[in-house]
Design an enzyme around this catalytic site. Structure first.
Site, short mmCIF file in Angstrom:
data_model
loop_
_atom_site.label_atom_id
_atom_site.label_comp_id
_atom_site.label_asym_id
_atom_site.label_seq_id
_atom_site.Cartn_x
_atom_site.Cartn_y
_atom_site.Cartn_z
N CYS A 2 90.75 -1.78 19.85
CA CYS A 2 91.19 -2.51 21.03
C CYS A 2 91.94 -1.56 21.94
CB CYS A 2 92.11 -3.65 20.65
SG CYS A 2 91.42 -4.75 19.41
N ARG A 27 87.12 0.40 25.18
CA ARG A 27 87.55 0.22 23.79
C ARG A 27 87.23 -1.17 23.26
NH1 ARG A 27 91.03 4.18 22.22
NH2 ARG A 27 91.96 2.86 20.63
N TRP A 74 88.64 -5.83 20.93
CA TRP A 74 87.39 -5.62 20.18
C TRP A 74 87.64 -6.27 18.83
CZ3 TRP A 74 82.49 -4.10 20.14
CH2 TRP A 74 81.92 -3.72 18.94
N ASN A 98 96.51 -2.93 18.22
CA ASN A 98 95.21 -2.28 18.01
C ASN A 98 95.23 -1.73 16.60
OD1 ASN A 98 94.06 1.03 18.94
ND2 ASN A 98 92.91 -0.62 18.02
N GLY A 99 94.30 -2.17 15.77
CA GLY A 99 94.26 -1.66 14.40
C GLY A 99 93.86 -2.75 13.43
N GLU A 483 66.27 10.17 10.74
CA GLU A 483 67.32 9.93 11.73
C GLU A 483 67.48 11.13 12.66
OE1 GLU A 483 68.69 7.49 12.88
OE2 GLU A 483 70.57 8.11 13.77
N LYS A 487 66.95 10.80 16.67
CA LYS A 487 67.98 11.17 17.64
C LYS A 487 67.41 12.12 18.69
CE LYS A 487 70.74 8.91 17.37
NZ LYS A 487 70.55 7.86 16.41
N GLU A 490 65.08 10.28 21.03
CA GLU A 490 65.78 9.32 21.88
C GLU A 490 66.43 9.96 23.10
OE1 GLU A 490 67.77 5.64 19.54
OE2 GLU A 490 68.48 7.59 18.88
N HIS A 506 50.69 17.22 2.94
CA HIS A 506 49.61 16.26 3.18
C HIS A 506 49.37 16.03 4.67
CE1 HIS A 506 49.49 15.57 -1.07
NE2 HIS A 506 50.77 15.21 -1.09
N LYS A 605 70.88 -0.37 24.34
CA LYS A 605 71.80 -0.36 23.19
C LYS A 605 71.50 -1.54 22.28
CE LYS A 605 75.33 1.25 20.99
NZ LYS A 605 74.98 2.44 20.23
C1 G6P Z 1 68.26 -0.07 19.68
C2 G6P Z 1 69.32 1.02 19.79
C3 G6P Z 1 69.39 1.80 18.48
C4 G6P Z 1 69.61 0.88 17.31
C5 G6P Z 1 68.57 -0.25 17.25
C6 G6P Z 1 68.95 -1.30 16.24
O1 G6P Z 1 67.00 0.52 19.62
O2 G6P Z 1 69.03 1.87 20.86
O3 G6P Z 1 70.45 2.74 18.56
O4 G6P Z 1 69.57 1.60 16.12
O5 G6P Z 1 68.49 -0.89 18.53
O6 G6P Z 1 70.12 -1.91 16.68
P1 G6P Z 1 71.14 -2.70 15.77
O7 G6P Z 1 72.19 -3.20 16.75
O8 G6P Z 1 70.39 -3.83 15.15
O9 G6P Z 1 71.71 -1.77 14.77
#
Ligand code: G6P
Length: 610
Positions: A2, A27, A74, A98-99, A483, A487, A490, A506, A605
């Site tokens: 927060c 935040r 948050w 916050n915490g 992953e 990344k 993306e 393969h 997102k």
């Molecule tokens: C979107 C985001 C990714 C995320 C995925 C799943 O594609 O750009 O960063 O991993 O959704 O999102 P979630 O909120 O379910 O983890």
């Protein structure tokens, strides 16, 4: 995570507090509120949702007064609602926080038993009641806060007002950030520098275990025990934009470096080092539930799916329970065979991804139990689940997930250990060993981030124009290879493949030539020898091989063109370290290419479409 802010001076406080909150909105922004000393005592206005809603509420019920505190929330305890919004009030006392207070359950029971009427689900309201009890007993505000702090375990940055002492704000810090601003006839506090930059550049940074009494003329800092502290005022030269990202160029880089903190927060109250076990109270399953589970089905999308793949490995190896992992988008609508005896774990940072939500609902309708692992309190997936085990990574702004991924790994491994112990798959000794190894991770992650940053940036610059990049890993390193590739795709728009190292022969081996960088994960685990020979196979095809291995691995160094060394950890925990240089690699490639790192093209997102 927060944001808190406080002001004491001669100007109307509400506009200054609101302005500070606006700068801290990154935040968290699921509710906000102000408490201001007014002629009739401390007055509070709160509103759910973004700051605009609080501004509207203040238009209807303006707060007049030159001393006040504010909060943008948050949610970590209790879903976003007005009653859970800060400031929290008990009698003459108002608190913003916050915490996470770890011993909130014990404190709530104690206060309830003592006859306190607790209105919210938050841990913060308990702090307000504790301070109030001391004030009612005759203590001044400073002493009341001091005594209260001795009762709190966990992380906090708090600011406290009392109607009885209108010329004072008392603040304290432990683990959560808090900075004081020293102005002309005015004193400020905030979670972060940016909130204060328009008003003063003279800052005083509190350390953990310290508190301060703010007055218009300045701040008096002491330790929580009461010893005086002399702290020099620092002049900050950041631009406001830099400050918002705490000096980092992008939110993604900031969030990569926040991972040790995200892990500490996610472990807080769950790693029970004394007992040498995981405290599973928040998992919401009884020991009998744990014994009844016949199979685990992990459902997730994107980066969360990669965390879930590591989760499967842990559930099988540590809890010895049959586990499958599914892309939620492929599971839903397939009429999959699932039902009573299955535990569905829906892993979703946002808690809103439509495919994961629908897949989990379908499984629930068929009689399976659903446990959510989510970062956003009160989001859709936790709401439909039987139980939720929250990650505490704080809000993630960069679209490419980093710190939420690590926090998901943390919850998954903690859950596997908890389950393994309950089902007698793990001995007390091995459980204690893992708990200790987890407790060491945040520091090892910080060391690895700091130790590899420059080398990884150099490698990214060298290979910035590579058209294809390959990531290879086995066992627990396979999801990390996936992953790493995701990344890079993306945020830098480079074609990348993540592959199970043993499968390279393969197919992907045909892609390899002298222009293809191949990043191979070879941490010391049961797969080490096999992974090393896959690395050598790539090298034999003239690939440019970058090994990610444990510190001091001479064999990996000899076999590769470049070696990125990560801290040595328990072989069961390597993903926490090996993912870090891969995140940095994609970040630097994207940054050198000049792409929009925090908001890459075509991505969102939170994906709430099919
Ligand atoms: C979107 C985001 C990714 C995320 C995925 C799943 O594609 O750009 O960063 O991993 O959704 O999102 P979630 O909120 O379910 O983890």
């Amino acid at each position: 995570m927060c944001g808190i802010v406080g002001y004491i001076g001669n100007e109307p406080s509400a506009p200054i507090l609101l302005d500070g909150l606006r700068r801290l909105e990154y935040r968290g922004y699921d509710s906000a509120g102000l408490a201001v000393h007014s002629p009739g005592g401390v007055q509070v206005v709160r509103a759910v949702g973004k700051l605009r809603n609080l501004e509207r509420a203040l238009e209807e019920r303006p707060l007049h007064g030159t001393v006040g505190i504010g909060h943008t929330r948050w949610a970590t305890h209790g879903r976003p609602s007005e009653v859970n919004a800060h400031p929290h009030v008990a009698g003459p006392v108002a608190v913003v926080h916050n915490g996470i207070i770890e011993n909130h359950v014990a404190l709530r029971n104690e206060l309830r038993a003592a006859g306190c009427e607790i209105l919210s689900d938050t841990d913060t309201e308990l702090v307000a009641h504790l301070v109030r009890r001391e004030v009612d007993g005759g203590a001044n505000l400073e002493t009341a806060v001091r005594k209260t702090l001795s009762r709190l375990h966990g992380a906090y940055a708090i600011a406290v007002l009392s109607t009885l002492e209108p010329q004072r704000i008392v603040v304290a810090k432990n683990s959560s950030p808090l900075v004081l601003g020293i102005g002309e006839g005015a004193t400020y506090c905030a979670s972060d520098v940016p909130a204060l930059l328009p008003y003063t550049r003279d800052m005083l940074f509190l350390e953990d275990g310290e508190m301060a009494v703010l007055e218009g003329s300045g701040a008096t800092v002491t330790t929580v025990e009461g010893a005086p502290v002399k702290r020099a005022i620092q002049r900050i030269d950041w631009s406001p934009a830099m400050a918002e990202k705490a000096g980092y160029k992008h939110f993604m880089l900031k969030e990569i470096f926040e991972q040790p903190r995200a892990l500490e927060d996610t472990f807080r109250g769950r790693l029970d080092r004394q007992a040498g076990d995981i405290n599973g109270a928040e998992i919401g399953l009884t020991d009998a539930d744990a014994a009844d589970i016949k199979r685990v089905v992990l459902l997730a999308c994107g980066t969360s799916h990669h965390a879930a793949m590591a989760g499967r490995y842990w559930l099988e190896s540590l809890a010895r329970i049959p586990t499958v992992v599914e892309l939620a988008s492929e599971f839903r609508g397939r009429d999959a065979v699932v039902g009573a005896g299955d535990l569905i774990i829906a892993v979703s940072q946002s808690g809103e991804t439509l495919d994961t939500l629908v897949a989990a609902k379908e499984a629930k309708q068929k009689g399976a139990k659903v446990l959510a692992i989510a970062n956003v309190i009160g989001s859709a997936i936790p709401r439909m689940s039987d139980a939720t085990f929250y990650t505490h990574a704080g809000p993630e702004i960069g679209v490419a997930s980093t710190k939420c991924f690590s926090a998901q790994l943390a919850n998954l491994v903690m859950f596997a250990i908890w389950l393994g112990r309950r089902r007698d798959a793990l001995s007390p000794e091995r459980t204690r060993e893992l708990v200790e190894a987890l407790a060491r991770l945040p520091q090892q992650m910080a060391d690895t981030l700091n130790g590899t940053r420059q080398l990884v940036a150099n490698l990214a610059r060298r290979y910035v124009d590579a058209r294809d990049v390959l990531f290879l890993g086995r066992g627990l390193s396979f999801p990390i290879a996936l992953e790493g590739a995701l990344k890079l795709k993306e945020i830098s728009y480079v074609h990348a493949e993540g592959y199970a190292a043993g499968e390279m022969k393969h197919g992907p081996i045909a892609l390899i030539d002298a222009r293809v960088p191949v990043l191979v994960l070879v941490p010391r685990d049961d797969n080490y020898e096999r992974s090393l020979s896959n690395l050598q196979e790539a090298k034999a095809r003239e690939a440019m091989v970058i090994a990610i291995a444990n510190e001091g691995d001479v064999d990996a160094r000899d076999a590769s063109d470049d070696l990125i060394e990560v801290a040595a950890v328990d072989p069961a925990l390597t993903p926490f370290l090996t993912v870090l240089p891969l995140q940095l690699y994609s970040y630097y490639v994207a940054d050198f290419k000049g792409t929009d790192v925090d908001q890459p093209r075509n991505l969102a997102k939170t994906v709430t479409v099919e």
